[in-house]
Each structure stands twice: as C-alpha cells, then as structure tokens.
Scaffold this active site. Structure first.
Site, mmCIF file in Angstrom:
data_model
loop_
_atom_site.group_PDB
_atom_site.id
_atom_site.type_symbol
_atom_site.label_atom_id
_atom_site.label_comp_id
_atom_site.label_asym_id
_atom_site.label_seq_id
_atom_site.Cartn_x
_atom_site.Cartn_y
_atom_site.Cartn_z
ATOM 1 N N CYS A 86 0.810 -1.231 0.000
ATOM 2 C CA CYS A 86 0.000 0.000 0.000
ATOM 3 C C CYS A 86 0.839 1.275 0.000
ATOM 4 O O CYS A 86 0.314 2.361 -0.240
ATOM 5 C CB CYS A 86 -0.959 0.005 1.183
ATOM 6 N N HIS B 269 -3.204 7.432 2.228
ATOM 7 C CA HIS B 269 -3.600 6.125 1.708
ATOM 8 C C HIS B 269 -4.965 5.783 2.305
ATOM 9 O O HIS B 269 -5.233 6.036 3.477
ATOM 10 C CB HIS B 269 -2.565 5.076 2.102
ATOM 11 N N ASN C 205 -10.051 0.042 -0.202
ATOM 12 C CA ASN C 205 -8.586 0.133 -0.217
ATOM 13 C C ASN C 205 -8.076 -0.385 -1.574
ATOM 14 O O ASN C 205 -8.159 -1.580 -1.841
ATOM 15 C CB ASN C 205 -8.033 -0.700 0.950
HETATM 16 N N1 ACO Z 1 -18.506 -8.501 9.036
HETATM 17 C C1 ACO Z 1 -18.928 -8.783 10.290
HETATM 18 N N2 ACO Z 1 -18.087 -9.111 11.276
HETATM 19 C C2 ACO Z 1 -16.771 -9.179 10.982
HETATM 20 C C3 ACO Z 1 -16.271 -8.920 9.699
HETATM 21 C C4 ACO Z 1 -17.192 -8.571 8.702
HETATM 22 N N3 ACO Z 1 -16.818 -8.271 7.437
HETATM 23 N N4 ACO Z 1 -14.942 -9.060 9.725
HETATM 24 C C5 ACO Z 1 -14.588 -9.395 10.998
HETATM 25 N N5 ACO Z 1 -15.711 -9.470 11.740
HETATM 26 C C6 ACO Z 1 -15.813 -9.789 13.177
HETATM 27 C C7 ACO Z 1 -14.604 -10.509 13.681
HETATM 28 O O1 ACO Z 1 -14.713 -11.900 13.441
HETATM 29 C C8 ACO Z 1 -14.652 -10.205 15.160
HETATM 30 O O2 ACO Z 1 -15.601 -11.041 15.762
HETATM 31 P P1 ACO Z 1 -15.362 -11.659 17.250
HETATM 32 O O3 ACO Z 1 -15.229 -10.471 18.124
HETATM 33 O O4 ACO Z 1 -16.580 -12.465 17.473
HETATM 34 O O5 ACO Z 1 -14.092 -12.442 17.112
HETATM 35 C C9 ACO Z 1 -15.236 -8.795 15.210
HETATM 36 O O6 ACO Z 1 -15.842 -8.568 13.914
HETATM 37 C C10 ACO Z 1 -14.206 -7.696 15.481
HETATM 38 O O7 ACO Z 1 -13.077 -7.913 14.664
HETATM 39 P P2 ACO Z 1 -11.810 -6.977 14.780
HETATM 40 O O8 ACO Z 1 -10.784 -7.451 13.799
HETATM 41 O O9 ACO Z 1 -11.378 -6.794 16.198
HETATM 42 O O10 ACO Z 1 -12.418 -5.572 14.283
HETATM 43 P P3 ACO Z 1 -11.702 -4.185 14.148
HETATM 44 O O11 ACO Z 1 -12.458 -3.147 14.856
HETATM 45 O O12 ACO Z 1 -10.220 -4.258 14.378
HETATM 46 O O13 ACO Z 1 -11.887 -3.875 12.571
HETATM 47 C C11 ACO Z 1 -10.648 -4.040 10.505
HETATM 48 C C12 ACO Z 1 -11.390 -4.784 11.635
HETATM 49 C C13 ACO Z 1 -11.647 -3.195 9.741
HETATM 50 C C14 ACO Z 1 -10.011 -5.064 9.586
HETATM 51 C C15 ACO Z 1 -9.558 -3.130 11.089
HETATM 52 O O14 ACO Z 1 -8.819 -3.850 12.067
HETATM 53 C C16 ACO Z 1 -8.612 -2.575 10.068
HETATM 54 O O15 ACO Z 1 -8.971 -1.753 9.257
HETATM 55 N N6 ACO Z 1 -7.329 -2.957 10.115
HETATM 56 C C17 ACO Z 1 -6.322 -2.405 9.255
HETATM 57 C C18 ACO Z 1 -6.420 -2.882 7.869
HETATM 58 C C19 ACO Z 1 -5.395 -2.121 7.051
HETATM 59 O O16 ACO Z 1 -5.195 -0.949 7.266
HETATM 60 N N7 ACO Z 1 -4.664 -2.741 6.190
HETATM 61 C C20 ACO Z 1 -3.592 -1.866 5.679
HETATM 62 C C21 ACO Z 1 -2.929 -1.963 4.654
HETATM 63 S S1 ACO Z 1 -3.371 -3.081 3.445
HETATM 64 C C22 ACO Z 1 -1.965 -3.462 2.511
HETATM 65 O O17 ACO Z 1 -0.883 -3.007 2.714
HETATM 66 C C23 ACO Z 1 -2.170 -4.506 1.491
#
Ligand code: ACO
Length: 322
Positions: A113, A249, A279
């Site tokens: 990214c 980004h 993204n």
């Molecule tokens: N729909 C419903 N529930 C979901 C989904 C979904 N699509 N995805 C995950 N959940 C659930 C999980 O299973 C978890 O359930 P549990 O509590 O029963 O285990 C719950 O939602 C919470 O999951 P978390 O991962 O703790 O949620 P969080 O608030 O951290 O949000 C997210 C997740 C959106 C992925 C966030 O962590 C994020 O944006 N992370 C960074 C991603 C990123 O920036 N990537 C960067 C670069 S990409 C690159 O370089 C290629």
C-alpha cells in the site's frame, strides 16, 4: 537546481460496483458493520479479464493529457503494484508498449500500500539529479484477484483501480521532501503467503490470498502515520497549520481520522475516497488526488501531504506544493 512538480493527474475505476449490500449475499457481514469499522460503502471490481495494465494505461493517458504533453515526452515509467499482470515482464514494460513509448526505462516497484509513495520518492530523485524530465508514476491494482471472497475479514476491505501522475522537472518546488521506511519484522501480520520461490503452484488455496491480523495492523498503522507526519513536517520546518490537504492512503476511515487528529487537521482538509473506492493499495493516493484535483478542491499552489502505510511493513510520505 532542478525540482519536481506534479504536472497532471489521472485515474481509472472499473465499471462494476460492488456495494456492502451485495457482499451481504456473499459472506456473513452487514452494511452497518463494514461502514462502522472501515467507512467503506462500495468498491469497484475489475471485469473478468481486465488487468492491472488495462487500468494503468487508462489512468496514464488521462494524466499525460492533463499534463499537456504527449506519451513521447515521457522519459521514465515507474509503476507501483502488488498485483502485476505477469511474473515478468514488469507491468511497467507492458504499459510502455501499449502507450507506444520506445526505449525509455520502465520498471515496477512493490511496496504494497506504500508503493505509490516509494515510486514518487524514486521519481523525485531521478528528476532532482537531471536523470529524467517527465516521469509517469502509476499505482494500479487488482486486489480482487488476491482476495478470498469467502473470508469476511478481508474481502470487504479492498477494491480495484489505478491512479497516475506526471512528475515534471521545474525550476520551483514542487516536491519539498519525500520519506520512505520499512520494517520486515512484521511480515506475517499482513501478507499473501504464496510466491514464486516458495512454490506457488503447490501451496494451499488460502495461501494465494491476503491474510491479515487486522487489529494489529490497525494499531501499528495509526502510530506509524503519526510519526511519519511529524518527521516530514519537522524536516521541512513547516507548521501543520500550513498544510492545505492531507491525501492519505485510503485503508480505513478510522485510520485516516486518527492520523488527521494526530496532525490537528480538521476532516474538511482531508481527501477521503475510501467510502467509494475501498482500499486500492498503491492506487489509492493517486486516485484520491485525481478526484480532488478534478472536482476543484485541490488547486495549484496548495500544500499537500501524502502519507501511506502497508504490508512489509512499509510506510512513507511526501510533502509538496501542487
Ligand atoms: N462482518 C462482520 N463481522 C466481521 C467482519 C465482517 N466483514 N470481519 C470481521 N468481523 C468480526 C470478527 O470476526 C470479530 O468477531 P469476534 O469479536 O466475534 O471475534 C469482530 O468482527 C471484530 O473484529 P476486529 O478485527 O477486532 O475488528 P476491528 O475493529 O479491528 O476492525 C478491521 C477490523 C476493519 C479489519 C480493522 O482492524 C482494520 O482496518 N485494520 C487495518 C487494515 C489495514 O489498514 N490494512 C492496511 C494496509 S493493506 C496493505 O498493505 C495490502
């Protein structure tokens, strides 16, 4: 002294739009969860057979036209991608042929990214050392091909697209500074395990798709983006109040909001496209830039800060007068 400035921008998004509602029919998720956790409402997905170079060529042509030059004026192509058309030749070389440009150097950069910032940094160095006068920089990605469409934790977050800029030699800056970093320590928090030398033909199906520890990546991204913004401003001796636009980004609205808050910038001065594009990895900054240039928000003379964070981990920034 030779400086670099952005002479033109271009973007391309595939025609097909996939909404959060559409995803509800594919995995156990809701529109509400996706919007609350990421700010994403929809994303564009490449048509069957539509490749990274297809999208890159359209974005490149638009940037070249906006710069008021022709393809023949381009003397270097740097293409950032994590999703190349082929193992080789580079996607940059495929784009070069399709733009009808002969013999100039063309190469790909892979920094996930942060790829566009890496390409921008390299292009700026070429121009400052009189190695090139018109550099075509492209970020183009088809992440839909490395997503496991049964994994709700990742498939809702990404989209396809391409963005491009022409960086041109000028007597005035232009680009004030660029900064790039990486830390390979965190490889397994965000990766596609399959690869060429690790034997991609024999790996398990899931190894060919993005695997991400979202929460850890989130925390690291917010902290790192805060640091790189401070480093960039201190290096240029520029006060944060002077920034007209932050063009980050576009990974997650919550990461963008946290980064803006750390900088003390109101969201009215932040370009946000993650809601519409999701993204798009190395395409996200040039796409966001192009949107805001074409709708008239970003104007000539504005002070811009680009910042990115991605797999590697890699991160970087660029400070420039548009
Ligand atoms: N729909 C419903 N529930 C979901 C989904 C979904 N699509 N995805 C995950 N959940 C659930 C999980 O299973 C978890 O359930 P549990 O509590 O029963 O285990 C719950 O939602 C919470 O999951 P978390 O991962 O703790 O949620 P969080 O608030 O951290 O949000 C997210 C997740 C959106 C992925 C966030 O962590 C994020 O944006 N992370 C960074 C991603 C990123 O920036 N990537 C960067 C670069 S990409 C690159 O370089 C290629």
């Amino acid at each position: 002294m030779t400086y670099a400035r952005i002479a033109g921008t271009g973007g391309y998004l595939p025609e097909r739009v996939v909404t959060n509602k559409d995803l509800e029919a594919m995995v156990d998720t809701t529109d509400e969860w996706i919007r609350e956790r990421s700010g994403i409402k929809r994303r564009h997905i490449a048509a069957d057979g539509e490749t990274t170079s297809d999208m890159a060529v359209v974005a490149a042509r638009r940037a070249i036209e906006a710069a008021g030059i022709t393809s023949n004026d381009i003397d270097l192509i740097i293409l950032a991608t994590t999703t190349p058309d082929k193992v080789f030749p580079s996607t940059a070389c495929i784009v070069q042929r399709r733009l009808g440009i002969k013999t100039i150097p063309a190469f790909d950069v892979q920094a996930a990214c942060s790829g566009f910032i890496y390409a921008f940094d390299i292009a700026n160095r070429f121009i400052k050392t009189d190695g090139a006068r018109n550099v075509l920089i492209i970020g183009s990605e088809t992440y839909s091909r490395i997503l496991d469409w049964t994994d709700r934790a990742t498939c809702v977050l990404f989209g396809d697209g391409a963005g491009a800029v022409v960086l041109q030699a000028d007597e005035e800056a232009g680009v004030i500074s660029t900064h790039i970093h990486s830390d390979g320590e965190f490889e397994e928090l965000l990766h596609v395990p399959a690869g060429i030398s690790s034997g991609y033909a024999t790996v398990q199906r899931e190894a060919a798709y993005i695997q991400m520890k979202g929460h850890e990546v989130f925390r690291k991204a917010v902290g790192t983006l805060g640091k790189i913004a401070r480093e960039t401003l201190a290096d240029a001796n520029i006060d944060k109040e002077e920034i007209d636009w932050l063009v980050p980004h576009q990974a997650n609205l919550r990461i963008i909001t946290a980064a803006a808050k750390k900088l003390g910038l109101p969201m009215e001065r932040v370009i946000v496209t993650v809601d519409e594009h999701a993204n798009t990895s190395s395409a996200s900054i040039p796409l966001a830039l192009d949107v805001a240039v074409r709708d008239g928000r970003i104007k000539r003379g504005d002070l811009l800060l680009f910042e990115a964070f991605g797999a590697g981990f890699t991160w970087g920034s660029a400070l420039l007068r548009f």
